[in-house]
Design a protein around this motif. Structure first.
Motif, PDB file in Angstrom:
ATOM      1  N   MET A  50      39.736   5.679  -4.909  1.00 54.00           N
ATOM      2  CA  MET A  50      40.605   4.767  -4.502  1.00 54.00           C
ATOM      3  C   MET A  50      41.990   4.848  -5.592  1.00 54.00           C
ATOM      4  N   LEU A  51      41.742   5.429  -6.880  1.00 50.75           N
ATOM      5  CA  LEU A  51      42.442   5.452  -7.688  1.00 50.75           C
ATOM      6  C   LEU A  51      43.482   6.540  -7.307  1.00 50.75           C
ATOM      7  N   ARG A  52      42.939   7.770  -6.631  1.00 52.83           N
ATOM      8  CA  ARG A  52      43.613   8.917  -6.287  1.00 52.83           C
ATOM      9  C   ARG A  52      44.527   8.555  -5.208  1.00 52.83           C
ATOM     10  N   ALA A  53      44.055   7.715  -4.381  1.00 57.64           N
ATOM     11  CA  ALA A  53      44.991   7.132  -3.226  1.00 57.64           C
ATOM     12  C   ALA A  53      46.087   6.298  -3.569  1.00 57.64           C
ATOM     13  N   VAL A  54      45.892   5.516  -4.820  1.00 57.10           N
ATOM     14  CA  VAL A  54      46.982   4.621  -5.352  1.00 57.10           C
ATOM     15  C   VAL A  54      48.000   5.306  -5.818  1.00 57.10           C
ATOM     16  N   ARG A  62      50.130   7.655  -3.486  1.00 61.15           N
ATOM     17  CA  ARG A  62      51.243   6.922  -2.959  1.00 61.15           C
ATOM     18  C   ARG A  62      52.474   6.622  -3.982  1.00 61.15           C
ATOM     19  N   GLU A  86      52.880   0.610  -3.679  1.00 60.22           N
ATOM     20  CA  GLU A  86      51.140  -0.047  -3.288  1.00 60.22           C
ATOM     21  C   GLU A  86      51.129  -1.244  -3.607  1.00 60.22           C
ATOM     22  N   ASN A 121      46.070  -4.154  -6.492  1.00 57.99           N
ATOM     23  CA  ASN A 121      44.501  -3.980  -6.490  1.00 57.99           C
ATOM     24  C   ASN A 121      44.039  -3.755  -7.975  1.00 57.99           C
ATOM     25  N   TRP A 164      43.360  -1.285  -9.658  1.00 57.28           N
ATOM     26  CA  TRP A 164      44.062  -0.156 -10.532  1.00 57.28           C
ATOM     27  C   TRP A 164      45.502  -0.605 -11.118  1.00 57.28           C
TER      28      TRP A 164
END
Length: 339
Positions: free
Chosen positions: A1-5, A8, A37, A40, A42
């Motif tokens: 999830m951190l990589r996705a944030v 973006r 983003e 969340n 992060w």
């Protein structure tokens, strides 16, 4: 999830160093673009890291597995210890800020050095609501007195004795109209100390009396003499204001100088003499040097744990009474032995 944030945010393939830069709150380069983003865990962690970094050396770095790892003062934190370590560091930061203040920090430099002055914080043991409301403002030098004004050109003289500056140390320790109550505060601490004494056979204890053979008018609070063991102790109780620990050191040295001639005379007769002061601050401060004296006098250990707390509470109670008498002009009537 951190990589996705992070993806973006940077809008390209994410590298391990990007994770660290994001958590450290970097705002230049690829991170200068407008955020898209949603909030969340992060984003909140990133914001929290940026918010507390001015207060302490906290940041993120890559570990051996190229994963972000939180560091405090250049030392890696384990997940299970991170919350406690950060909480301790934040408390230390704000505590040091308080101690560095010229007015608010001088009392806490003494009361934070040991446990007895703060025993009532969680439980309120032996402490009335009246003392609770008084002591916190008093330790922060926030009680309303003429000399405590931070602005304006109003009169700062003492309303009772006319002294030029009506400060809390003056009211609690030096204002002449309150000397009788100040003496009762001193006697309350002395009474606790006398109660803790357990003299052995052949030991003579003189409380607030002149030393035999001396007519100089000095009356130490405690004079303990053991003829068989050829030992003597001259102890004076004092309740100085907690103007940082230097005030306690000055009070102790003053007591030693005061009775030095008596001690020298006894040493010439072959006695092993102890001359010392037992100090409890006017606002409940406890001098750690008292522990040495407790050991030398062989006081009852089980009672001493309670005695320390009661002494601090007694000092606060009497100081609050002195302050109320000063402001209202009416003496508070109660027995000195009231628990």
């Amino acid at each position: 999830m951190l990589r996705a944030v992070v993806g973006r945010r940077v809008r390209r393939a994410v590298q391990p160093c990007d994770l660290v830069d994001y958590l450290n709150g970097r705002l230049d380069g690829d991170f200068a673009s407008e955020s898209v983003e949603v909030t969340n865990v992060w984003t909140r962690l990133r914001t929290a890291t940026r918010r507390i970094r001015p207060k302490m050396a906290v940041g993120w770095a890559l570990d051996a597995d190229q994963q972000p790892q939180l560091q405090l003062n250049a030392s890696a934190l384990q997940v299970k210890d991170a919350e406690a370590a950060l909480t301790h560091a934040i408390r230390g930061y704000f505590r040091q800020r308080l101690l560095n203040k010229p007015d608010q920090g001088k009392v806490y430099a003494v009361t934070s050095a040991s446990t007895p002055p703060n025993h009532f914080m969680r439980s309120g043991n032996f402490t009335r609501f009246a003392e609770w409301r008084f002591v916190h403002r008093a330790r922060l030098d926030c009680v309303p007195l003429n000399g405590s004004r931070r602005w304006g050109n109003g009169v700062k003289a003492c309303r009772r004795c006319g002294y030029e500056n009506e400060t809390l140390p003056h009211v609690l320790n030096h204002c002449k109209p309150h000397f009788a109550t100040i003496t009762r505060r001193h006697n309350a601490v002395l009474g606790r100390l006398v109660k803790a004494l357990k003299p052995s056979s052949g030991t003579t204890v003189r409380v607030n009396q002149t030393v035999p053979g001396f007519n100089d008018g000095l009356r130490p609070d405690l004079f303990i003499l053991n003829e068989a063991e050829k030992t003597a102790a001259i102890i004076d109780v004092a309740t100085p204001f907690e103007n940082r620990y230097a005030a306690f050191e000055a009070a102790r040295n003053g007591k030693k100088v005061k009775y030095d001639h008596i001690a020298s005379h006894l040493r010439q007769q072959g006695y092993d003499v102890v001359v010392d002061a037992f100090l409890v601050g006017a606002l409940g401060g406890w001098d750690p040097a008292n522990e040495r004296l407790i050991s030398q006098l062989r006081l009852r250990r089980r009672y001493c744990h309670l005695m320390r707390r009661l002494m601090c509470t007694d000092a606060i109670r009497w100081s609050r009474d002195i302050y109320v008498e000063h402001v209202t002009g009416q003496a508070i009537r109660r027995r000195p032995s009231q628990p």
